[in-house]
Design a protein around this motif. Structure first.
Motif, PDB file in Angstrom:
ATOM      1  N   ASP A 282       0.859  -1.177   0.000  1.00  0.00           N
ATOM      2  CA  ASP A 282       0.000   0.000   0.000  1.00  0.00           C
ATOM      3  C   ASP A 282       0.896   1.229   0.000  1.00  0.00           C
ATOM      4  O   ASP A 282       1.494   1.583   1.021  1.00  0.00           O
ATOM      5  N   ALA A 283       1.006   1.872  -1.152  1.00  0.00           N
ATOM      6  CA  ALA A 283       1.917   3.006  -1.292  1.00  0.00           C
ATOM      7  C   ALA A 283       1.469   4.217  -0.491  1.00  0.00           C
ATOM      8  O   ALA A 283       2.265   5.121  -0.227  1.00  0.00           O
ATOM      9  N   ASP A 284       0.190   4.263  -0.095  1.00  0.00           N
ATOM     10  CA  ASP A 284      -0.323   5.432   0.617  1.00  0.00           C
ATOM     11  C   ASP A 284      -0.111   5.363   2.120  1.00  0.00           C
ATOM     12  O   ASP A 284      -0.357   6.339   2.827  1.00  0.00           O
ATOM     13  N   GLU A 285       0.313   4.215   2.625  1.00  0.00           N
ATOM     14  CA  GLU A 285       0.468   4.048   4.065  1.00  0.00           C
ATOM     15  C   GLU A 285       1.941   4.080   4.471  1.00  0.00           C
ATOM     16  O   GLU A 285       2.827   3.714   3.694  1.00  0.00           O
ATOM     17  N   LYS A 286       2.190   4.493   5.713  1.00  0.00           N
ATOM     18  CA  LYS A 286       3.557   4.588   6.240  1.00  0.00           C
ATOM     19  C   LYS A 286       3.796   3.458   7.227  1.00  0.00           C
ATOM     20  O   LYS A 286       3.003   3.213   8.130  1.00  0.00           O
ATOM     21  N   ASP A 287       4.918   2.766   7.050  1.00  0.00           N
ATOM     22  CA  ASP A 287       5.283   1.624   7.883  1.00  0.00           C
ATOM     23  C   ASP A 287       5.835   2.110   9.225  1.00  0.00           C
ATOM     24  O   ASP A 287       6.633   3.057   9.280  1.00  0.00           O
ATOM     25  N   LEU A 288       5.404   1.460  10.314  1.00  0.00           N
ATOM     26  CA  LEU A 288       5.953   1.771  11.631  1.00  0.00           C
ATOM     27  C   LEU A 288       7.339   1.163  11.774  1.00  0.00           C
ATOM     28  O   LEU A 288       7.560   0.014  11.377  1.00  0.00           O
ATOM     29  N   PRO A 289       8.298   1.887  12.347  1.00  0.00           N
ATOM     30  CA  PRO A 289       9.614   1.291  12.578  1.00  0.00           C
ATOM     31  C   PRO A 289       9.516   0.167  13.600  1.00  0.00           C
ATOM     32  O   PRO A 289       8.643   0.162  14.472  1.00  0.00           O
ATOM     33  N   ALA A 290      10.421  -0.805  13.473  1.00  0.00           N
ATOM     34  CA  ALA A 290      10.424  -1.940  14.401  1.00  0.00           C
ATOM     35  C   ALA A 290      11.044  -1.531  15.728  1.00  0.00           C
ATOM     36  O   ALA A 290      12.089  -0.884  15.754  1.00  0.00           O
ATOM     37  N   PRO A 291      10.424  -1.906  16.857  1.00  0.00           N
ATOM     38  CA  PRO A 291      11.038  -1.630  18.158  1.00  0.00           C
ATOM     39  C   PRO A 291      12.259  -2.523  18.361  1.00  0.00           C
ATOM     40  O   PRO A 291      12.311  -3.654  17.869  1.00  0.00           O
ATOM     41  N   GLU A 292      13.235  -2.010  19.093  1.00  0.00           N
ATOM     42  CA  GLU A 292      14.469  -2.763  19.321  1.00  0.00           C
ATOM     43  C   GLU A 292      14.196  -4.085  20.024  1.00  0.00           C
ATOM     44  O   GLU A 292      14.833  -5.108  19.739  1.00  0.00           O
ATOM     45  N   THR A 293      13.227  -4.089  20.962  1.00  0.00           N
ATOM     46  CA  THR A 293      12.936  -5.325  21.701  1.00  0.00           C
ATOM     47  C   THR A 293      12.493  -6.446  20.785  1.00  0.00           C
ATOM     48  O   THR A 293      12.890  -7.603  20.953  1.00  0.00           O
ATOM     49  N   LEU A 294      11.663  -6.127  19.775  1.00  0.00           N
ATOM     50  CA  LEU A 294      11.180  -7.166  18.861  1.00  0.00           C
ATOM     51  C   LEU A 294      12.203  -7.477  17.776  1.00  0.00           C
ATOM     52  O   LEU A 294      12.271  -8.608  17.293  1.00  0.00           O
ATOM     53  N   ALA A 295      13.008  -6.496  17.383  1.00  0.00           N
ATOM     54  CA  ALA A 295      14.044  -6.749  16.389  1.00  0.00           C
ATOM     55  C   ALA A 295      15.086  -7.732  16.915  1.00  0.00           C
ATOM     56  O   ALA A 295      15.718  -8.456  16.136  1.00  0.00           O
ATOM     57  N   ARG A 296      15.266  -7.787  18.249  1.00  0.00           N
ATOM     58  CA  ARG A 296      16.271  -8.673  18.844  1.00  0.00           C
ATOM     59  C   ARG A 296      15.750 -10.087  19.084  1.00  0.00           C
ATOM     60  O   ARG A 296      16.519 -10.970  19.446  1.00  0.00           O
ATOM     61  N   VAL A 297      14.450 -10.305  18.933  1.00  0.00           N
ATOM     62  CA  VAL A 297      13.883 -11.628  19.212  1.00  0.00           C
ATOM     63  C   VAL A 297      14.468 -12.660  18.250  1.00  0.00           C
ATOM     64  O   VAL A 297      14.516 -12.455  17.039  1.00  0.00           O
TER      65      VAL A 297
END
Length: 335
Positions: A282-297
């Protein structure tokens, strides 16, 4: 306003104006970056309160619903709605969007909820730039769940959901806008019937201890969208919540007397058969950045072993791409 409740309708969970269906799917490899696997049918859902003599006492205290799931089986959540909602999704009381502890307050920084309409589905935790890590079921007590890795404890398991509806003024504005869009669409369809055939975009088709939780699996291309509404549009007084218990397959039969669904399909055989995988953007929507806690899982296979090595690549012609689709009571308890 409509008097919504929490209830089951077939194998879908109605959470106020939101509809959540828990879909069986193919487990993707933990290496590489993959498209969306198909839905292979909905998990059966049952009310915990309907089994007072066989359900665990702590499940009865929490209320909610339960579903059967095999070890290392994957799932995704499909969403529908009657009106806009903010939908909080937690696994083991860890927010799948922000990585923070469960709270019954909507936050914007970081955003701790999904936006309906907008988010058509969720296949895993918000773990990277434009991708998620797939939801994969594992027993509690092995330290492989997202809950165990983020909090250091495995106490809750399951999935926690809370939907928050719009306040009266914001809801009235949305209904006016929807009525205007519907009128314009009808006028266009009437003026150009051959060129404007209208159809819906299809959704991708689709241990003895009872408690299961969700760990992280492979990486999948999927965005979690940022909310454009001000938080003041939502009314906390119009909220609905439910605890979804993930039940091991042996325990499901012991509690309900029902046989579980068949074991999950083999992804390589599925791909060799030429069946479709999916992609959505969806080109009209903005992606939320990943939180560090979940990126480390860390993924389940890395922690517990047994991850298979090879994978049949999906030919580009087997990937179906989508754009922007416009898209009985359940008791609550003490969480």
């Amino acid at each position: 306003m409509t008097a919504y409740a929490v209830s089951l309708q077939g194998n879908s969970l109605l959470l106020g104006p939101a509809r959540i269906t828990f879909m069986r799917t193919l487990r993707i490899p933990e290496t590489g970056l993959h498209g969306l696997p198909p839905g292979l049918g909905a998990f059966p859902l049952r009310r915990v309160a309907d089994y007072p003599d066989t359900a665990p006492s702590d499940w009865l205290a929490r209320g909610g619903v339960m579903l059967p799931i095999y070890q290392r089986e994957a799932m995704w959540l499909a969403f529908g709605f009657d009106e806009p909602v903010a939908l909080q999704v937690a696994i083991g009381k860890v927010c799948a969007v922000s990585g923070e502890s469960w709270t019954e307050t909507l936050h914007r920084d970081p955003q701790n909820y999904l936006v309906l309409p907008g988010q058509p589905w969720l296949d895993g935790i918000n773990a990277g730039d434009g991708f998620i890590r797939q939801f994969v079921a594992v027993p509690l007590g092995l330290g492989a769940t997202v809950e165990g890795q983020v909090t250091g404890r495995e106490e809750h398991g399951g999935i926690q959901l809370r939907a928050v509806g719009l306040g009266s003024e914001a809801l009235a504005r949305w209904r006016e806008e929807e009525a205007r869009r519907a009128k314009e669409a009808a006028e266009l369809a009437s003026a150009q019937p051959a060129a404007m055939s209208v159809g819906s975009v299809p959704m991708p088709m689709a241990a003895a201890a009872p408690d299961m939780g969700l760990g992280a699996g492979g990486r999948m291309r999927q965005e979690v969208y940022e909310d454009r509404r001000p938080l003041s549009d939502y009314d906390p007084a119009r909220s609905w919540r439910v605890f979804v218990h993930l039940c091991s397959v042996p325990a499901w039969t012991a509690i309900t007397g029902e046989l579980p669904p068949p074991t999950p399909a083999d992804r390589d055989a599925y791909t060799r058969a030429g069946l479709p995988w999916f992609d959505y953007f969806d080109a009209d929507e903005k992606d939320l950045p990943a939180p560090e806690t979940l990126a480390r899982v860390r993924p389940v296979g890395e922690l517990l072993g047994g991850e298979d090595g090879g994978f049949v690549p999906v030919p580009d012609g087997q990937v179906v791409r989508y754009g922007d689709p416009r898209t009985d009571g359940v008791a609550d308890g003490d969480w």
